[in-house]
Design a protein around this motif. Structure first.
Motif, mmCIF file in Angstrom:
data_model
loop_
_atom_site.group_PDB
_atom_site.id
_atom_site.type_symbol
_atom_site.label_atom_id
_atom_site.label_comp_id
_atom_site.label_asym_id
_atom_site.label_seq_id
_atom_site.Cartn_x
_atom_site.Cartn_y
_atom_site.Cartn_z
ATOM 1 N N THR A 271 0.837 -1.185 0.000
ATOM 2 C CA THR A 271 0.000 0.000 0.000
ATOM 3 C C THR A 271 0.877 1.241 0.000
ATOM 4 N N LEU A 272 0.622 2.151 -0.942
ATOM 5 C CA LEU A 272 1.321 3.430 -1.005
ATOM 6 C C LEU A 272 0.407 4.495 -0.413
ATOM 7 N N THR A 273 0.879 5.129 0.647
ATOM 8 C CA THR A 273 0.094 6.107 1.390
ATOM 9 C C THR A 273 0.490 7.522 0.986
ATOM 10 N N PRO A 274 -0.337 8.515 1.269
ATOM 11 C CA PRO A 274 0.063 9.896 1.008
ATOM 12 C C PRO A 274 1.241 10.298 1.896
ATOM 13 N N ASP A 275 2.145 11.116 1.341
ATOM 14 C CA ASP A 275 3.243 11.714 2.108
ATOM 15 C C ASP A 275 3.931 10.683 3.007
ATOM 16 N N LEU B 20 -4.486 -3.988 -9.122
ATOM 17 C CA LEU B 20 -4.159 -2.583 -8.908
ATOM 18 C C LEU B 20 -5.416 -1.884 -8.420
ATOM 19 N N THR B 21 -5.338 -1.317 -7.225
ATOM 20 C CA THR B 21 -6.439 -0.550 -6.660
ATOM 21 C C THR B 21 -5.945 0.857 -6.383
ATOM 22 N N ILE B 22 -6.578 1.834 -7.003
ATOM 23 C CA ILE B 22 -6.243 3.238 -6.765
ATOM 24 C C ILE B 22 -7.490 3.927 -6.249
ATOM 25 N N GLY B 23 -7.377 4.563 -5.099
ATOM 26 C CA GLY B 23 -8.506 5.262 -4.513
ATOM 27 C C GLY B 23 -9.396 4.343 -3.694
ATOM 28 N N ASP B 24 -10.366 4.984 -3.001
ATOM 29 C CA ASP B 24 -11.202 4.246 -2.065
ATOM 30 C C ASP B 24 -12.636 4.093 -2.532
ATOM 31 N N GLY B 25 -12.913 4.479 -3.783
ATOM 32 C CA GLY B 25 -14.275 4.360 -4.293
ATOM 33 C C GLY B 25 -15.206 5.446 -3.831
ATOM 34 N N ILE B 26 -14.679 6.447 -3.144
ATOM 35 C CA ILE B 26 -15.509 7.565 -2.684
ATOM 36 C C ILE B 26 -15.063 8.826 -3.404
ATOM 37 N N ALA B 27 -15.932 9.377 -4.260
ATOM 38 C CA ALA B 27 -15.574 10.573 -5.024
ATOM 39 C C ALA B 27 -15.480 11.787 -4.109
ATOM 40 N N ASP C 161 -5.939 7.366 -1.760
ATOM 41 C CA ASP C 161 -6.268 8.748 -2.113
ATOM 42 C C ASP C 161 -5.201 9.688 -1.566
ATOM 43 N N GLY C 162 -4.754 10.634 -2.389
ATOM 44 C CA GLY C 162 -3.773 11.609 -1.954
ATOM 45 C C GLY C 162 -2.332 11.186 -2.134
ATOM 46 N N ALA C 163 -2.087 9.916 -2.414
ATOM 47 C CA ALA C 163 -0.715 9.467 -2.655
ATOM 48 C C ALA C 163 -0.237 9.959 -4.019
ATOM 49 N N ILE C 164 1.054 10.229 -4.139
ATOM 50 C CA ILE C 164 1.648 10.705 -5.386
ATOM 51 C C ILE C 164 2.731 9.730 -5.819
ATOM 52 N N MET C 165 2.620 9.243 -7.033
ATOM 53 C CA MET C 165 3.670 8.426 -7.648
ATOM 54 C C MET C 165 4.272 9.219 -8.797
ATOM 55 N N LYS C 166 5.590 9.378 -8.789
ATOM 56 C CA LYS C 166 6.282 10.041 -9.883
ATOM 57 C C LYS C 166 7.169 9.022 -10.600
ATOM 58 N N PHE C 167 6.987 8.955 -11.903
ATOM 59 C CA PHE C 167 7.659 7.944 -12.710
ATOM 60 C C PHE C 167 8.846 8.559 -13.442
ATOM 61 N N ASP C 168 10.014 7.930 -13.281
ATOM 62 C CA ASP C 168 11.166 8.336 -14.087
ATOM 63 C C ASP C 168 10.870 8.074 -15.564
ATOM 64 N N LEU C 169 11.671 8.677 -16.438
ATOM 65 C CA LEU C 169 11.418 8.596 -17.870
ATOM 66 C C LEU C 169 11.400 7.146 -18.339
ATOM 67 N N ASN C 170 10.421 6.822 -19.188
ATOM 68 C CA ASN C 170 10.306 5.525 -19.870
ATOM 69 C C ASN C 170 9.998 4.356 -18.940
ATOM 70 N N THR C 171 9.495 4.618 -17.755
ATOM 71 C CA THR C 171 9.127 3.530 -16.849
ATOM 72 C C THR C 171 7.651 3.175 -16.999
ATOM 73 N N THR C 172 7.301 1.967 -16.543
ATOM 74 C CA THR C 172 5.957 1.415 -16.720
ATOM 75 C C THR C 172 5.501 0.765 -15.425
#
Length: 356
Positions: free
Chosen positions: A42-46, A91-98, A73-84
């Motif tokens: 799990t990737l958490t915010p900050d 893969l689950t992103i977010g909690d289903g609550i808009a 929600d609120g987590a940030i992933m930054k991808f280096d160039l050409n990564t996948t």
């Protein structure tokens, strides 16, 4: 920078590369993630509790079969160039609550969130984020994709499925922007159901190369049985004119079938051949329902293009269609169907073109 590092199967803070969270001598901009995940993560915010720390993807990630990567929600992933980000598991992103803070998947050059993560000088124009910085989220065989409340930007494809079948696939309340090929590319193999709700696909410059189709591209092959349910989709600001570029392209081939409801869709500011195209040259049944469809400010040949092979199995239902774009608002070629409550305007040649 001396970052923290969390690599693949090394999933607990106790083995982060030689550092302690309390070590004030370390510049805590990011935790590095890379490699193959062999257990749920799990990737958490900050994650470093600095107010702006992020997860940095320094080489491609693979989520192994049976493993789930969760991005809160609120987590940030930054991808280096050409990564996948390759998904063989879940893969689950977010909690289903808009309405909450969106998770963001973006380029390492994007300093607008999480600051200047790689210290490359935000004032230098050559280091600004752009389309095609990183590659894509790639769903492979039997992946489970559940994305809600996210922003995905500065890549070639947003979400990419290539000749594989996802166990489940849903995307909601998500923005896919700033891409060089296709925002959402769906190429199943077998029986597939896609659920797309309240999404935005925009700012694609798809003139780069072959395989660049536009906003949404669904491509099928022999034996596929696809259900596509869309309720709320805006596709806008797609450039790169040629005959194979479209806002939405539903390409149903061979003996494949397509059912489902495509509702509340707006396509605008499209510089391409066609805003929406259903290509149903297949021996299978193609009978989706299109409702509340709006096309405007499209510079191209057709607002809505329905193409079949003159068989009775191609009977889409269209209601609540508003098109103000194209040489032809609506082109019908080899399809039947039911059409009602249509407002067609602004065509430079004809509102409806019937072709055989």
């Amino acid at each position: 920078i001396t970052p923290y590092e969390l690599a693949g199967q090394d999933l607990t803070p106790t083995i982060i590369a030689g550092y302690d969270f309390s070590d004030v001598s370390v510049t805590k901009r990011y935790i590095r993630v890379l490699g193959t995940f062999l257990a749920d993560m799990t990737l958490t915010p900050d994650p470093l509790v600095t107010g702006s720390s992020v997860w940095r993807v320094t080489s491609s990630i693979t989520v192994q079969s049976g493993v789930t990567l969760t991005v809160e929600d609120g987590a940030i992933m930054k991808f280096d160039l050409n990564t996948t980000l390759i998904v063989n598991g879940g893969l689950t992103i977010g909690d289903g609550i808009a309405g909450g803070t969106k998770a963001i998947l973006t380029s390492i050059r994007d300093d607008s969130v999480g600051g200047d993560t790689n210290a490359d000088d935000a004032t230098n124009a050559t280091t600004l984020p752009t389309i095609n910085d990183w590659q894509r989220i790639e769903a492979r065989v039997n992946a489970t994709i559940s994305i809600d409340n996210a922003i995905i930007r500065y890549m070639d494809y947003g979400i990419y499925q290539n000749n594989t079948n996802a166990t489940a696939f849903s995307v909601s309340n998500t923005e896919i922007t700033d891409f060089s090929r296709t925002g959402l590319r769906l190429f199943p193999n077998g029986t597939a159901t896609y659920t797309l709700t309240n999404n935005f696909i925009r700012r694609g410059n798809v003139s780069c190369c072959s395989g660049a189709f536009g906003g949404l591209h669904l491509q099928t092959q022999t034996g596929d049985a696809v259900t596509l349910n869309i309720d709320g989709l805006v596709i806008s600001d797609i450039s790169g004119f040629s005959n194979d570029k479209r806002g939405m392209y539903l390409d149903i081939n061979d003996t494949a079938t397509l059912t489902g409801t495509i509702n509340n869709v707006t396509v605008s500011n499209i510089t391409s051949s066609t805003a929406i195209q259903l290509d149903a040259r297949t021996a299978g049944a193609v009978n989706p329902t299109f409702s509340n469809i709006t096309v405007n400010n499209a510079i191209g040949l057709y607002g809505l293009y329905l193409l079949g092979d003159n068989t009775a199995t191609h009977t889409p239902t269209l209601t609540g269609i508003n098109i103000n774009a194209g040489i032809y608002n609506l082109l019908l070629n080899g399809v039947g169907g039911t059409y009602s409550n249509m407002n067609l305007a602004g065509a430079t040649s004809a509102s409806i073109h019937f072709a055989a």
